[in-house]
Design a protein around this motif. Structure first.
Motif, mmCIF file in Angstrom:
data_model
loop_
_atom_site.group_PDB
_atom_site.id
_atom_site.type_symbol
_atom_site.label_atom_id
_atom_site.label_comp_id
_atom_site.label_asym_id
_atom_site.label_seq_id
_atom_site.Cartn_x
_atom_site.Cartn_y
_atom_site.Cartn_z
ATOM 1 N N SER A 128 8.748 -8.693 -1.566
ATOM 2 C CA SER A 128 7.478 -9.303 -1.949
ATOM 3 C C SER A 128 7.701 -10.230 -3.132
ATOM 4 N N ALA A 129 8.620 -9.836 -4.014
ATOM 5 C CA ALA A 129 9.029 -10.674 -5.136
ATOM 6 C C ALA A 129 10.389 -11.282 -4.841
ATOM 7 N N GLY A 156 9.730 -6.154 1.736
ATOM 8 C CA GLY A 156 8.881 -5.974 0.567
ATOM 9 C C GLY A 156 9.502 -5.314 -0.634
ATOM 10 N N ASN A 161 5.592 0.889 -2.083
ATOM 11 C CA ASN A 161 5.421 0.798 -3.539
ATOM 12 C C ASN A 161 3.964 0.574 -3.919
ATOM 13 N N ASP A 162 3.618 1.018 -5.115
ATOM 14 C CA ASP A 162 2.244 0.896 -5.632
ATOM 15 C C ASP A 162 1.256 1.515 -4.657
ATOM 16 N N LYS A 165 0.194 -0.617 -1.711
ATOM 17 C CA LYS A 165 -0.422 -1.938 -1.906
ATOM 18 C C LYS A 165 0.619 -3.052 -1.891
ATOM 19 N N ASN A 166 1.860 -2.734 -2.261
ATOM 20 C CA ASN A 166 2.911 -3.749 -2.163
ATOM 21 C C ASN A 166 3.160 -4.143 -0.715
ATOM 22 N N VAL A 169 0.753 -6.825 0.066
ATOM 23 C CA VAL A 169 1.193 -8.099 -0.502
ATOM 24 C C VAL A 169 2.233 -8.744 0.408
ATOM 25 N N PHE A 170 3.218 -7.962 0.835
ATOM 26 C CA PHE A 170 4.268 -8.514 1.693
ATOM 27 C C PHE A 170 3.694 -9.025 3.006
#
Length: 422
Positions: A128-129, A156, A161-162, A165-166, A169-170
């Motif tokens: 994701s990052a 991701g 993770n989280d 919620k991560n 995001v991904f």
């Protein structure tokens, strides 16, 4: 009551259906359990006339973390599609809201008589990052350069993770790609949480087709088996495997092996001459001893895959896991003829450096004879199949650290004039 925006579809992504007349679509709605949204797809040949409608199914997905974060996943199948034809669609609910209108070009008709080259994006291990390839692959799709994507595991970092919620995001990060071309996947080691529940549920739209093992069970319950499956695309037969079964589910090793063996034996090489298998971990790699250990586990022994690939004439095995890129020549029992024309064994390619928080994995040993090209620069692969005999492979570097953006750094033709057992 939550705002309308809370119910709007997100994380929209496509997958190949059971044949070339179908396209599966999956999306999520984030809301509390008291809200019910339908799983409707409206589609058609004109974005102003989405006159066809199909109702799918919905499933509650609960992350295994402390919050018990919950969302609803929706899966539907658009049927009766014409091959290689552009369609428009939207997903959602009449009362609670619709997604944007997306478009895709449907799969080509299965068979070896291609009307146009087949173009694939291939990569693994994208976070994701630090997803270094994301802008580039999004542009490729906007320009119509991909017909299908293979993401060979690790999503991701991590989907769970989280409190999950991560994962959202991904999935939203890849939506501009995955809503417009089939985004085909296999499970990586970073999906292991809660018995691979995030992978299994978030990619529930894969074309599950194992008769002996139709479902798998994760922390979220029973779901269709998207750990190992197969499908056709034009003149290619793809087989998806879970290398993670070798490390986490020893009771399933033989079941998966039998599926792959039976599936490969049944391929009609006149109809789909190219056979490509993809999984997460390599059978061959050269970066370090850790890579060797895992490769031996998947490659060798009673249920090792190398002999199975060799005996059934698998043309390519594509994977990630190592955060680098390494294109091997033909390899069998660690030996290679270094041939790209009528290679006498399977070609192995690692493409696992899409970018993530774990960054690069460098090569700390000399390059072996079987290795044609290797780099730890961020990037993604492009595979173009022109006909029954000619495949073109490219590696595109997208490394902001090195300042090399969008440059093709490796390319080769792979020519196979007679497909089948080696």
């Amino acid at each position: 009551k939550l705002s309308l925006a809370a119910y709007l579809p997100e994380q929209v992504h496509l997958a190949i259906g059971q044949d070339s007349t179908e396209m599966n679509v999956q999306w999520s709605t984030i809301h509390d359990a008291t809200v019910s949204t339908s799983s409707t797809v409206r589609f058609g040949l004109d974005e102003s006339d989405l006159s066809q409608e199909v109702e799918g199914e919905s499933f509650i997905f609960v992350d295994g973390g402390d919050e018990g974060y919950t969302q609803t996943h929706h899966v539907a199948t658009m049927k009766g599609l014409k091959p290689s034809t552009k369609y428009y669609y939207k997903v959602g609910d009449e009362n609670e809201g619709w997604s944007d209108i997306f478009d895709f070009v449907n799969s080509p008709e299965t068979g070896s008589d291609l009307d146009a080259p087949l173009r694939f994006g291939v990569w693994g291990d994208m976070g994701s990052a630090n997803a270094q390839i994301l802008d580039f692959i999004t542009q490729e799709v906007e320009e119509g350069n991909f017909d299908m994507v293979l993401h060979v595991g690790d999503f991701g970092y991590n989907l769970d993770n989280d409190n999950g919620k991560n994962g959202d995001v991904f999935m939203n990060n890849i939506q501009p790609v995955a809503s417009r071309v089939p985004y085909m996947v296999d499970a990586g080691n970073h999906e292991v949480a809660y018995d691979f529940s995030h992978y299994t549920e978030r990619f529930r739209n894969m074309p599950a087709n194992s008769v002996e093992v139709p479902t798998v069970t994760t922390g979220n319950g029973e779901a269709p088996n998207n750990w190992f499956y197969s499908h056709d695309f034009g003149n290619v037969h793809f087989v998806t495997i879970s290398t993670e079964i070798y490390f986490d589910y020893p009771e399933m090793i033989e079941e998966q092996y039998n599926f792959v063996a039976q599936d490969l034996a049944a391929v009609n090489r006149t109809k789909t001459p190219w056979v490509i298998v993809h999984g997460h971990r390599p059978l061959y790699c050269s970066c370090d001893s850790d890579c060797d250990m895992a490769a031996r586990t998947v490659r060798d022994g009673k249920f090792g895959l190398e002999e199975l690939f060799y005996n059934n004439g698998v043309d390519l095995y594509l994977c990630g896991h190592e955060h680098n890129y390494e294109r091997m020549f033909d390899v069998y029992k660690k030996s290679s003829t270094q041939s790209t024309v009528n290679p006498p064994s399977t070609v192995y390619i690692v493409t696992g450096d899409a970018g993530g928080p774990e960054q690069h994995e460098s090569f700390n040993r000399p390059q072996p004879h079987r290795s044609a090209f290797r780099t730890d620069a961020y990037g993604y692969s492009r595979m173009t199949i022109y006909n029954d005999t000619h495949l073109y492979w490219e590696q595109v570097e997208t490394d902001t650290d090195a300042g090399v953006l969008g440059e093709v750094i490796d390319q080769t033709w792979i020519v196979v004039e007679n497909h089948g057992p080696f």
